[in-house]
Design an enzyme around this catalytic site. Structure first.
Site, PDB file in Angstrom:
ATOM      1  N   GLY A 136       1.102  -1.367   0.048  1.00 37.98           N
ATOM      2  CA  GLY A 136       0.316  -0.033   0.287  1.00 37.98           C
ATOM      3  C   GLY A 136       0.711   0.990   0.302  1.00 37.98           C
ATOM      4  N   PRO A 178      -5.727   7.827  -2.690  1.00 37.23           N
ATOM      5  CA  PRO A 178      -6.542   9.138  -3.639  1.00 37.23           C
ATOM      6  C   PRO A 178      -5.896   9.744  -4.170  1.00 37.23           C
ATOM      7  N   TRP A 205      -6.356   1.292  -4.901  1.00 32.52           N
ATOM      8  CA  TRP A 205      -5.127   0.250  -6.221  1.00 32.52           C
ATOM      9  C   TRP A 205      -4.889  -0.495  -5.801  1.00 32.52           C
ATOM     10  N   ALA A 257      10.066  -4.728  -8.432  1.00 31.70           N
ATOM     11  CA  ALA A 257       8.640  -5.227  -9.340  1.00 31.70           C
ATOM     12  C   ALA A 257       8.949  -4.302 -10.426  1.00 31.70           C
ATOM     13  N   LEU A 304      -6.584  -8.559 -36.993  1.00 30.21           N
ATOM     14  CA  LEU A 304      -7.573  -9.470 -36.291  1.00 30.21           C
ATOM     15  C   LEU A 304      -9.179  -8.908 -36.301  1.00 30.21           C
ATOM     16  N   GLY A 305      -9.145  -7.554 -37.022  1.00 26.84           N
ATOM     17  CA  GLY A 305     -10.424  -6.888 -37.361  1.00 26.84           C
ATOM     18  C   GLY A 305     -11.279  -7.119 -36.507  1.00 26.84           C
ATOM     19  N   GLU A 356       3.408   1.144 -10.985  1.00 26.24           N
ATOM     20  CA  GLU A 356       4.444   1.174 -11.020  1.00 26.24           C
ATOM     21  C   GLU A 356       5.599   2.157 -11.901  1.00 26.24           C
ATOM     22  N   GLY A 357       4.953   3.396 -11.451  1.00 28.18           N
ATOM     23  CA  GLY A 357       5.817   5.147 -12.296  1.00 28.18           C
ATOM     24  C   GLY A 357       5.237   4.591 -13.646  1.00 28.18           C
ATOM     25  N   PHE A 394       9.985  16.953 -12.577  1.00 24.97           N
ATOM     26  CA  PHE A 394       9.067  16.496 -11.725  1.00 24.97           C
ATOM     27  C   PHE A 394       8.213  17.576 -11.468  1.00 24.97           C
TER      28      PHE A 394
HETATM   29  P1  TGC Z   1      13.337  11.792  -4.511  1.00 29.08           P
HETATM   30  O1  TGC Z   1      13.567  12.876  -3.332  1.00 29.08           O
HETATM   31  O2  TGC Z   1      13.921  11.313  -6.560  1.00 29.08           O
HETATM   32  O3  TGC Z   1      13.796  10.622  -3.684  1.00 29.08           O
HETATM   33  C1  TGC Z   1      13.677  10.381  -2.532  1.00 29.08           C
HETATM   34  C2  TGC Z   1      14.045   9.265  -2.028  1.00 29.08           C
HETATM   35  O4  TGC Z   1      13.915   8.269  -2.609  1.00 29.08           O
HETATM   36  C3  TGC Z   1      15.588   8.291  -3.316  1.00 29.08           C
HETATM   37  N1  TGC Z   1      15.058   6.975  -4.913  1.00 29.08           N
HETATM   38  C4  TGC Z   1      15.229   6.112  -4.782  1.00 29.08           C
HETATM   39  N2  TGC Z   1      15.843   4.254  -4.083  1.00 29.08           N
HETATM   40  C5  TGC Z   1      15.171   3.352  -4.516  1.00 29.08           C
HETATM   41  N3  TGC Z   1      15.098   3.364  -6.190  1.00 29.08           N
HETATM   42  C6  TGC Z   1      14.950   4.596  -7.024  1.00 29.08           C
HETATM   43  N4  TGC Z   1      13.907   4.149  -7.927  1.00 29.08           N
HETATM   44  C7  TGC Z   1      15.132   5.608  -5.943  1.00 29.08           C
HETATM   45  N5  TGC Z   1      14.547   6.719  -6.703  1.00 29.08           N
HETATM   46  C8  TGC Z   1      14.797   7.782  -5.468  1.00 29.08           C
HETATM   47  C9  TGC Z   1      16.451   9.062  -3.727  1.00 29.08           C
HETATM   48  O5  TGC Z   1      17.564   8.933  -3.822  1.00 29.08           O
HETATM   49  C10 TGC Z   1      16.305   9.962  -2.163  1.00 29.08           C
HETATM   50  O6  TGC Z   1      16.728   9.046  -0.954  1.00 29.08           O
HETATM   51  P2  TGC Z   1      17.260  10.064   0.085  1.00 29.08           P
HETATM   52  O7  TGC Z   1      17.619   9.196   0.679  1.00 29.08           O
HETATM   53  O8  TGC Z   1      17.953  10.770  -0.424  1.00 29.08           O
HETATM   54  O9  TGC Z   1      16.031  10.376   1.339  1.00 29.08           O
HETATM   55  O10 TGC Z   1      11.662  11.333  -5.059  1.00 29.08           O
HETATM   56  P3  TGC Z   1      10.811  11.985  -5.284  1.00 29.08           P
HETATM   57  O11 TGC Z   1       9.686  12.332  -4.897  1.00 29.08           O
HETATM   58  O12 TGC Z   1      11.019  13.496  -6.117  1.00 29.08           O
HETATM   59  O13 TGC Z   1      10.349  11.373  -6.361  1.00 29.08           O
HETATM   60  C11 TGC Z   1      10.866  10.803  -7.405  1.00 29.08           C
HETATM   61  C12 TGC Z   1       9.804   9.677  -8.690  1.00 29.08           C
HETATM   62  C13 TGC Z   1       8.427  10.956  -8.734  1.00 29.08           C
HETATM   63  C14 TGC Z   1      10.911   9.484  -9.620  1.00 29.08           C
HETATM   64  C15 TGC Z   1       8.887   8.606  -7.277  1.00 29.08           C
HETATM   65  O14 TGC Z   1       8.473   9.753  -6.760  1.00 29.08           O
HETATM   66  C16 TGC Z   1       8.238   7.739  -7.908  1.00 29.08           C
HETATM   67  O15 TGC Z   1       9.414   6.754  -8.311  1.00 29.08           O
HETATM   68  N6  TGC Z   1       7.088   7.953  -8.479  1.00 29.08           N
HETATM   69  C17 TGC Z   1       5.932   7.101  -9.243  1.00 29.08           C
HETATM   70  C18 TGC Z   1       5.149   6.347  -7.710  1.00 29.08           C
HETATM   71  C19 TGC Z   1       4.989   4.719  -8.152  1.00 29.08           C
HETATM   72  O16 TGC Z   1       5.044   4.346  -9.887  1.00 29.08           O
HETATM   73  N7  TGC Z   1       3.623   3.916  -7.538  1.00 29.08           N
HETATM   74  C20 TGC Z   1       3.783   2.426  -7.490  1.00 29.08           C
HETATM   75  C21 TGC Z   1       3.512   2.078  -6.538  1.00 29.08           C
HETATM   76  S1  TGC Z   1       3.249   0.376  -6.539  1.00 29.08           S
HETATM   77  C22 TGC Z   1       2.752  -0.475  -8.228  1.00 29.08           C
HETATM   78  O17 TGC Z   1       2.063   0.728  -8.873  1.00 29.08           O
HETATM   79  C23 TGC Z   1       2.548  -1.902  -8.034  1.00 29.08           C
HETATM   80  S2  TGC Z   1       1.064  -2.024  -9.646  1.00 29.08           S
HETATM   81  C24 TGC Z   1       0.696  -3.477  -8.827  1.00 29.08           C
HETATM   82  C25 TGC Z   1       1.772  -4.650 -10.033  1.00 29.08           C
HETATM   83  O18 TGC Z   1       3.288  -4.450  -9.867  1.00 29.08           O
HETATM   84  O19 TGC Z   1       2.025  -5.687 -10.710  1.00 29.08           O
HETATM   85  P1  FAD Z   2      -1.767  10.492 -11.338  1.00 27.37           P
HETATM   86  O1  FAD Z   2      -0.493  10.573 -10.598  1.00 27.37           O
HETATM   87  O2  FAD Z   2      -2.386  10.995 -10.884  1.00 27.37           O
HETATM   88  O3  FAD Z   2      -1.586  10.760 -12.836  1.00 27.37           O
HETATM   89  C1  FAD Z   2      -2.276  11.334 -13.662  1.00 27.37           C
HETATM   90  C2  FAD Z   2      -0.920  11.643 -15.143  1.00 27.37           C
HETATM   91  O4  FAD Z   2      -0.951  12.406 -14.635  1.00 27.37           O
HETATM   92  C3  FAD Z   2      -0.409  10.469 -15.140  1.00 27.37           C
HETATM   93  O5  FAD Z   2      -0.485  10.826 -17.272  1.00 27.37           O
HETATM   94  C4  FAD Z   2       0.650  11.181 -14.987  1.00 27.37           C
HETATM   95  O6  FAD Z   2       1.792  10.360 -15.380  1.00 27.37           O
HETATM   96  C5  FAD Z   2       0.832  12.578 -14.917  1.00 27.37           C
HETATM   97  N1  FAD Z   2       1.674  12.951 -14.047  1.00 27.37           N
HETATM   98  C6  FAD Z   2       1.527  13.123 -12.722  1.00 27.37           C
HETATM   99  N2  FAD Z   2       2.579  13.677 -12.726  1.00 27.37           N
HETATM  100  C7  FAD Z   2       3.732  14.263 -13.905  1.00 27.37           C
HETATM  101  C8  FAD Z   2       4.645  14.987 -13.664  1.00 27.37           C
HETATM  102  N3  FAD Z   2       5.106  15.428 -13.217  1.00 27.37           N
HETATM  103  N4  FAD Z   2       4.794  15.605 -15.111  1.00 27.37           N
HETATM  104  C9  FAD Z   2       4.403  14.716 -16.217  1.00 27.37           C
HETATM  105  N5  FAD Z   2       3.157  14.365 -16.198  1.00 27.37           N
HETATM  106  C10 FAD Z   2       2.232  13.859 -15.151  1.00 27.37           C
HETATM  107  N6  FAD Z   2      -0.030   1.347  -5.632  1.00 27.37           N
HETATM  108  C11 FAD Z   2       0.461   0.295  -4.651  1.00 27.37           C
HETATM  109  O7  FAD Z   2       0.521   1.168  -4.641  1.00 27.37           O
HETATM  110  N7  FAD Z   2       0.292  -0.430  -5.042  1.00 27.37           N
HETATM  111  C12 FAD Z   2      -0.448  -1.657  -5.648  1.00 27.37           C
HETATM  112  O8  FAD Z   2      -0.326  -2.734  -5.405  1.00 27.37           O
HETATM  113  C13 FAD Z   2      -1.236  -0.567  -6.484  1.00 27.37           C
HETATM  114  N8  FAD Z   2      -1.435  -1.921  -7.941  1.00 27.37           N
HETATM  115  C14 FAD Z   2      -2.092  -1.353  -8.828  1.00 27.37           C
HETATM  116  C15 FAD Z   2      -3.022  -1.759  -9.749  1.00 27.37           C
HETATM  117  C16 FAD Z   2      -3.899  -1.348 -10.948  1.00 27.37           C
HETATM  118  C17 FAD Z   2      -4.927  -2.402 -11.550  1.00 27.37           C
HETATM  119  C18 FAD Z   2      -3.395   0.473 -11.063  1.00 27.37           C
HETATM  120  C19 FAD Z   2      -4.508   1.103 -12.271  1.00 27.37           C
HETATM  121  C20 FAD Z   2      -2.453   1.290 -10.591  1.00 27.37           C
HETATM  122  C21 FAD Z   2      -2.188   0.037  -9.134  1.00 27.37           C
HETATM  123  N9  FAD Z   2      -1.503   1.065  -7.927  1.00 27.37           N
HETATM  124  C22 FAD Z   2      -1.002   0.561  -6.755  1.00 27.37           C
HETATM  125  C23 FAD Z   2      -1.592   2.472  -8.005  1.00 27.37           C
HETATM  126  C24 FAD Z   2      -0.764   3.014  -9.358  1.00 27.37           C
HETATM  127  O9  FAD Z   2       0.650   3.172  -9.048  1.00 27.37           O
HETATM  128  C25 FAD Z   2      -0.775   4.453  -9.487  1.00 27.37           C
HETATM  129  O10 FAD Z   2      -1.901   4.905 -10.583  1.00 27.37           O
HETATM  130  C26 FAD Z   2      -0.002   5.160 -10.704  1.00 27.37           C
HETATM  131  O11 FAD Z   2       1.436   5.592  -9.584  1.00 27.37           O
HETATM  132  C27 FAD Z   2       0.213   6.557 -10.751  1.00 27.37           C
HETATM  133  O12 FAD Z   2      -0.868   7.273  -9.668  1.00 27.37           O
HETATM  134  P2  FAD Z   2      -2.617   7.905 -10.722  1.00 27.37           P
HETATM  135  O13 FAD Z   2      -2.934   7.119 -11.254  1.00 27.37           O
HETATM  136  O14 FAD Z   2      -3.123   8.753  -8.860  1.00 27.37           O
HETATM  137  O15 FAD Z   2      -2.444   8.704 -11.776  1.00 27.37           O
END
Ligand code: TGC
Ligand code: FAD
Length: 394
Positions: free
Chosen positions: A140, A144, A172, A252, A348-349, A373-374, A393
């Protein structure tokens, strides 16, 4: 100098003969997972998708096969190489992104933080059951109002005596409603911390999100934490700050950059088969130049995607993979897979819109993979920052 270059008889899928780059052990493992998908996933996956059904019986089987937390060592985990983990993800996602998602979340998002940041007691308590598929985990992070920017999360954990009290909403969350344990990331007076929360703790509720048109065989939930009280030893002791959850995401995302190639491959193969058999204007549609171009682009995407994945996998096993490399792979391979699925859908039409063929299921699934996952944009900005030194960002 070797013999002269001559035309070869090449495989339509493994055109670049990437198979030769795998060890015998890697091929064996890959083939075992592929057989599991052929036997246990493909016969029913269209119906599961139609019904929005999660095949829970597969969890134990995947545990028995060593697929859960497979790249982790000890505590009942298989301890395979990163490449082997990636290849398993490719085969699972060739079945359905939902199956790969389950394995990613269980192994990389729920088990990995315990394995990497947990105490010895936490590892002993949770990991063996999770590796066996007896205990299901979820992760988690997203809320929202906090998706791409997890640093803006509002979920809090405050100390109350020896306990921690968690309050907030996660959104999510894959596996949320079927999980026995949740890894919850929350803000504390000392920054973001991770907590291991059994889902039967009073105040914890999981609500399944319905009406999804994507990842329909995967459970996705809202988690409500209404003053959830956990003991002091529920906190992950060995990490603080956003790097905790972001490190889990690297793991992941690594699985996804391999997995997406599997979904793309399945779409390409469906389109190729169809194009060779479907007759229009008295000819197979595969004989038209426009169709051949589409098929060639798909084949190139699948081969380049696998080469990229394997390169990054080898770097992971050597210990030279950077998080930005993972962003590169996730961005490029998921984009390729989605483009491949959309192109295959067209080939596949009308048949391309039914669940009788795998393509629209993969296409819809990949819309989630593109976002979770980003997002595509977030990984673009990670790469933009890496090459310019400038953050865009915010
Ligand atoms: P930022 O200030 O850049 O960094 C904060 C701290 O984190 C460290 N860091 C990392 N460490 C490990 N791996 C990485 N990839 C890292 N990126 C940054 C960084 O060094 C710093 O450490 P420290 O010691 O200096 O405090 O952080 P920011 O707030 O500017 O964010 C950067 C950004 C936008 C790239 C990050 O927030 C991000 O990746 N956002 C996307 C969120 C996301 O991917 N959510 C996924 C949720 S889980 C999910 O979607 C599961 S789906 C289910 C499935 O997989 O099937
Ligand atoms: P937002 O962050 O609101 O983004 C909306 C749009 O704005 C996107 O196109 C985005 O790229 C764009 N955007 C945002 N910021 C910027 C920027 N700085 N510059 C340019 N464009 C930007 N999360 C978990 O924690 N655990 C889970 O297990 C998990 N499973 C998931 C399973 C499914 C099926 C789905 C759909 C999502 C899941 N997620 C999970 C959540 C997922 O990681 C988020 O949906 C994802 O990180 C994007 O967040 P958001 O949907 O709030 O979109």
């Amino acid at each position: 100098m070797a013999e002269s270059i001559r035309p070869g008889k090449l495989d339509a899928t493994d055109f670049l003969q990437i198979d030769e780059l795998l060890s015998g052990e890697e091929r064996l493992m890959r083939n075992t997972v592929a057989q599991f998908v052929t036997d246990k996933v493909l016969p029913n996956v269209g119906d599961w998708f139609d019904e929005g059904f999660f095949p829970r019986d597969l969890v134990k089987e995947m545990g028995d096969m060593g697929l859960l937390g497979m790249h982790l060592t000890g505590y009942g985990c298989a301890g395979t190489s990163a490449v082997a983990y990636g290849l398993a993800c490719t085969e699972l996602e060739a079945g359905d992104s939902g199956v790969r998602s389950f394995v990613s979340v269980q192994g990389s998002l729920a088990m990995y933080p315990i394995w990497a940041f947990g105490s010895e007691e936490q590892k002993q308590r949770w990991l063996p059951g999770m590796a066996a598929g007896e205990t299901i985990g979820c992760f988690g992070l997203t809320e929202p109002d906090s998706g791409s920017d997890p640093g803006s999360m509002r979920t809090t954990a405050r100390r109350d005596g020896d306990d921690w009290v968690l309050k907030g909403t996660k959104m999510w969350i894959t596996n949320g409603s079927i999980a026995d344990v949740a890894i919850i990331w929350a803000t504390t007076d000392n920054g973001v911390r991770g907590f291991i929360v059994p889902t039967d703790t009073p105040g914890f509720t999981a609500n399944t999100i319905h009406k999804k048109m994507s990842l329909r065989i995967s459970i996705t939930s809202e988690l409500v934490l209404d003053d959830v009280r956990v003991p002091s030893d529920a906190i992950l002791p060995n990490v603080s700050g956003l790097k905790g959850p972001l490190s889990c995401l690297n793991e992941a995302r690594f699985g996804i950059l391999f997995g997406a190639v599997g979904a793309a491959r399945a779409c390409y193969e469906a389109a190729l088969d169809y194009a060779k058999e479907r007759i229009q204007f008295d000819r197979p549609i595969g004989s038209f130049q426009l169709t051949q171009r589409k098929l060639v682009e798909m084949m190139i995407g699948v081969n380049n995607g696998m080469l990229l994945a394997l390169h990054l996998g080898r770097k992971r096993d050597e210990g030279t993979l950077a998080a930005e490399h993972v962003s590169y792979g996730k961005l490029v391979n998921v984009r390729m897979a989605l483009e491949t699925a959309r192109e295959a859908r067209g080939v596949l039409g009308a048949n391309g819109i039914t669940l009788e063929y795998p393509v629209i299921r993969h296409m819809n699934n990949l819309e989630s993979v593109y976002t979770y996952e980003g997002t595509n944009e977030i990984h673009t900005l990670v790469l933009g920052q890496a090459i310019t030194g400038l953050s865009a960002f915010s």
